[in-house]
Design a protein around this motif. Structure first.
Motif, mmCIF file in Angstrom:
data_model
loop_
_atom_site.group_PDB
_atom_site.id
_atom_site.type_symbol
_atom_site.label_atom_id
_atom_site.label_comp_id
_atom_site.label_asym_id
_atom_site.label_seq_id
_atom_site.Cartn_x
_atom_site.Cartn_y
_atom_site.Cartn_z
ATOM 1 N N SER A 1 0.853 -1.179 0.000
ATOM 2 C CA SER A 1 0.000 0.000 0.000
ATOM 3 C C SER A 1 0.889 1.229 0.000
ATOM 4 C CB SER A 1 -0.900 0.005 1.236
ATOM 5 O OG SER A 1 -1.621 1.217 1.288
ATOM 6 N N LEU A 2 0.561 2.206 -0.843
ATOM 7 C CA LEU A 2 1.362 3.421 -0.908
ATOM 8 C C LEU A 2 0.899 4.469 0.102
ATOM 9 C CD1 LEU A 2 1.894 3.669 -4.750
ATOM 10 C CD2 LEU A 2 3.384 2.684 -3.014
ATOM 11 N N LYS A 3 -0.320 4.308 0.617
ATOM 12 C CA LYS A 3 -0.825 5.197 1.663
ATOM 13 C C LYS A 3 -1.910 4.439 2.413
ATOM 14 C CE LYS A 3 -2.865 9.694 2.539
ATOM 15 N NZ LYS A 3 -3.505 10.853 1.940
ATOM 16 N N PRO B 1 -9.643 2.164 -0.068
ATOM 17 C CA PRO B 1 -9.338 2.756 -1.371
ATOM 18 C C PRO B 1 -7.980 3.446 -1.333
ATOM 19 C CG PRO B 1 -11.538 3.379 -0.629
ATOM 20 C CD PRO B 1 -10.850 2.714 0.530
ATOM 21 N N GLY B 2 -7.319 3.461 -2.451
ATOM 22 C CA GLY B 2 -6.031 4.136 -2.537
ATOM 23 C C GLY B 2 -5.121 3.496 -3.549
ATOM 24 N N LYS B 3 -3.872 3.948 -3.541
ATOM 25 C CA LYS B 3 -2.878 3.465 -4.491
ATOM 26 C C LYS B 3 -2.059 2.333 -3.870
ATOM 27 C CE LYS B 3 -2.611 7.717 -7.027
ATOM 28 N NZ LYS B 3 -1.773 8.768 -7.592
ATOM 29 N N TYR B 4 -1.802 1.341 -4.701
ATOM 30 C CA TYR B 4 -1.050 0.154 -4.298
ATOM 31 C C TYR B 4 0.012 -0.133 -5.353
ATOM 32 C CZ TYR B 4 -4.890 -0.940 -1.064
ATOM 33 O OH TYR B 4 -5.823 -0.912 -0.067
ATOM 34 N N GLU B 5 0.983 -0.946 -4.983
ATOM 35 C CA GLU B 5 1.952 -1.480 -5.922
ATOM 36 C C GLU B 5 1.894 -2.994 -5.882
ATOM 37 O OE1 GLU B 5 5.807 1.438 -6.410
ATOM 38 O OE2 GLU B 5 5.857 -0.046 -4.802
ATOM 39 N N ALA B 6 1.895 -3.599 -7.054
ATOM 40 C CA ALA B 6 2.067 -5.046 -7.171
ATOM 41 C C ALA B 6 3.549 -5.261 -7.464
ATOM 42 C CB ALA B 6 1.204 -5.598 -8.290
ATOM 43 N N LEU B 7 4.214 -6.048 -6.634
ATOM 44 C CA LEU B 7 5.647 -6.290 -6.752
ATOM 45 C C LEU B 7 5.872 -7.733 -7.194
ATOM 46 C CD1 LEU B 7 6.602 -4.714 -3.299
ATOM 47 C CD2 LEU B 7 6.572 -3.565 -5.514
ATOM 48 N N SER C 1 11.456 -11.984 -1.335
ATOM 49 C CA SER C 1 11.035 -10.700 -0.769
ATOM 50 C C SER C 1 12.117 -9.631 -0.892
ATOM 51 C CB SER C 1 10.632 -10.863 0.701
ATOM 52 O OG SER C 1 11.751 -11.257 1.471
ATOM 53 N N ALA C 2 13.367 -10.057 -1.016
ATOM 54 C CA ALA C 2 14.479 -9.113 -1.145
ATOM 55 C C ALA C 2 14.877 -8.867 -2.601
ATOM 56 C CB ALA C 2 15.683 -9.633 -0.376
ATOM 57 N N ASP C 3 14.290 -9.612 -3.540
ATOM 58 C CA ASP C 3 14.679 -9.521 -4.946
ATOM 59 C C ASP C 3 13.471 -9.161 -5.809
ATOM 60 O OD1 ASP C 3 15.982 -9.670 -7.363
ATOM 61 O OD2 ASP C 3 16.301 -11.842 -7.295
ATOM 62 N N ILE C 4 13.069 -7.886 -5.749
ATOM 63 C CA ILE C 4 11.932 -7.393 -6.524
ATOM 64 C C ILE C 4 12.406 -7.156 -7.950
ATOM 65 C CG2 ILE C 4 10.183 -5.585 -6.733
ATOM 66 C CD1 ILE C 4 10.018 -7.280 -4.110
ATOM 67 N N ARG C 5 11.712 -7.765 -8.903
ATOM 68 C CA ARG C 5 12.129 -7.668 -10.308
ATOM 69 C C ARG C 5 11.305 -6.670 -11.115
ATOM 70 N NH1 ARG C 5 14.884 -12.710 -11.724
ATOM 71 N NH2 ARG C 5 16.032 -13.201 -9.823
ATOM 72 N N SER C 6 10.051 -6.442 -10.683
ATOM 73 C CA SER C 6 9.178 -5.556 -11.443
ATOM 74 C C SER C 6 8.092 -5.006 -10.525
ATOM 75 C CB SER C 6 8.543 -6.330 -12.611
ATOM 76 O OG SER C 6 7.768 -5.477 -13.412
ATOM 77 N N LYS C 7 7.589 -3.816 -10.864
ATOM 78 C CA LYS C 7 6.520 -3.187 -10.090
ATOM 79 C C LYS C 7 5.464 -2.645 -11.031
ATOM 80 C CE LYS C 7 9.759 -1.329 -6.683
ATOM 81 N NZ LYS C 7 10.240 -0.111 -6.008
ATOM 82 N N VAL C 8 4.227 -2.678 -10.580
ATOM 83 C CA VAL C 8 3.151 -2.024 -11.318
ATOM 84 C C VAL C 8 2.226 -1.370 -10.292
ATOM 85 C CG1 VAL C 8 1.685 -4.103 -11.442
ATOM 86 C CG2 VAL C 8 1.401 -2.278 -13.109
ATOM 87 N N CYS C 9 1.864 -0.131 -10.540
ATOM 88 C CA CYS C 9 0.959 0.597 -9.642
ATOM 89 C C CYS C 9 -0.480 0.406 -10.101
ATOM 90 C CB CYS C 9 1.292 2.090 -9.662
ATOM 91 S SG CYS C 9 2.863 2.478 -8.895
ATOM 92 N N PHE C 10 -1.389 0.369 -9.138
ATOM 93 C CA PHE C 10 -2.811 0.323 -9.439
ATOM 94 C C PHE C 10 -3.563 1.023 -8.319
ATOM 95 C CE2 PHE C 10 -1.995 -3.469 -6.981
ATOM 96 C CZ PHE C 10 -3.114 -3.628 -6.190
#
Length: 105
Positions: A31-33, A82-88, A93-102
């Protein structure tokens, strides 16, 4: 994504090696907020993909508003904020390869 919707995440996975291999793909949500104390990121799914040399397959994850819910002790029910999230997308858990916001509306 709205409260009754779904978010589908599809990603290609390629074995660039010369041997048969496998990769475990993990999906974390961040969650971004958030108005309540929440995890930095929460594991929401994983899948193991087996690949032949130079083979590409697609990994698929589906997230619903229900999976973004937490127990609201003031309302005594599960709620999705409700709000902005990131799918990682990660291999750990220490090796994030890609992110997408929704956004959850």
């Amino acid at each position: 994504m709205d409260k009754s919707g779904q978010l589908c995440i599809t990603l290609p996975i390629t074995n660039t090696g010369k041997r048969v291999g496998a990769e475990v793909i993990q999906l974390y949500i961040k969650s971004l907020k958030f108005s309540v104390i929440w995890l930095i990121k929460e594991l929401k799914g994983f899948c193991k993909v087996e690949l032949q040399p130079n083979e590409t397959k697609e990994g698929l994850f589906t997230i619903t508003a229900e999976e973004l819910s937490y127990f609201d002790d003031k309302q005594h029910k599960w709620a999705a904020e409700p709000g902005k999230y990131e799918a990682l997308i990660a291999s750990s858990s220490a090796d994030i390869r890609s992110k997408v916001c929704f956004e959850l509306k």
